[in-house]
Design an enzyme around this catalytic site. Sequence first.
Site, PDB file in Angstrom:
ATOM      1  N   HIS A 117      41.707  11.397  10.133  1.00 45.72           N
ATOM      2  CA  HIS A 117      40.653  11.833   9.225  1.00 45.72           C
ATOM      3  C   HIS A 117      41.253  12.344   7.923  1.00 45.72           C
ATOM      4  CE1 HIS A 117      37.490  14.961   7.997  1.00 45.72           C
ATOM      5  NE2 HIS A 117      37.002  13.790   7.676  1.00 45.72           N
ATOM      6  N   LEU A 118      41.948  13.469   7.977  1.00 46.52           N
ATOM      7  CA  LEU A 118      42.547  14.025   6.754  1.00 46.52           C
ATOM      8  C   LEU A 118      43.996  14.449   6.933  1.00 46.52           C
ATOM      9  CD1 LEU A 118      39.584  16.110   5.284  1.00 46.52           C
ATOM     10  CD2 LEU A 118      40.475  13.931   4.476  1.00 46.52           C
ATOM     11  N   CYS A 141      41.031  20.940  12.651  1.00 45.11           N
ATOM     12  CA  CYS A 141      40.595  21.004  11.250  1.00 45.11           C
ATOM     13  C   CYS A 141      39.119  20.624  11.098  1.00 45.11           C
ATOM     14  CB  CYS A 141      41.456  20.096  10.384  1.00 45.11           C
ATOM     15  SG  CYS A 141      43.181  20.606  10.296  1.00 45.11           S
ATOM     16  N   HIS A 142      38.722  19.507  11.699  1.00 41.25           N
ATOM     17  CA  HIS A 142      37.347  19.038  11.532  1.00 41.25           C
ATOM     18  C   HIS A 142      36.706  18.591  12.840  1.00 41.25           C
ATOM     19  CE1 HIS A 142      39.231  18.614   7.521  1.00 41.25           C
ATOM     20  NE2 HIS A 142      38.146  19.267   7.187  1.00 41.25           N
ATOM     21  N   GLY A 143      37.369  18.831  13.971  1.00 40.32           N
ATOM     22  CA  GLY A 143      36.740  18.613  15.266  1.00 40.32           C
ATOM     23  C   GLY A 143      36.796  17.204  15.834  1.00 40.32           C
TER      24      GLY A 143
END
Length: 177
Positions: A117-118, A141-143
């Site tokens: 993702h990132l 970080c974002h699940g």
Amino acid sequence: MAEGEGVRRRDFINIAAVSAAGIGGVATLVPLISQMAPSKDVLAESTTELDLSAIEPGQAIKAVFRKQPVFVRNLTPKEIQEANAVPVSSLRDPQTLAERTKEGHENWLVTMGVCTHLGCVPLGAGEGENRGEFGGYFCPCHGSHYDTAARIRKGPAPTNLVVPDYTFNSDTVIVIG
């Protein structure tokens, strides 16, 4: 006859001049091209050799390959069965476990430890870390949740964790890169 000798002499001078220019060109290009080769420290980081003999079934380790984390997991028969039981058509990035491991070494899963993702580092390779809803990896970080085959199952990550190029030198030693 005097005219024939002049032509021969001129041909010799032309050949000698072109040869000298060619040798000079090569002598100039060799250092320029050889300085573009990677240095010894860069070559040393181009591969990573790992000994897998200490990793018990169900355990994972973190290593470093080209300054990025790598996860190496020794899958248990139960984890392999769970990964193979998932219908590939239900996956966002459809891949079977067999496509993500090497033939004859299906219990060894090698992936880059970077969320797609990132670029965060997911949890799940260390002892006691959160492995997410599917028992693989969890990116805090974002699940994003990954299963035991490091395939994306839930969250914003678009693709599975990347499997780097690697080979088995023996049953217990791999070379990544």
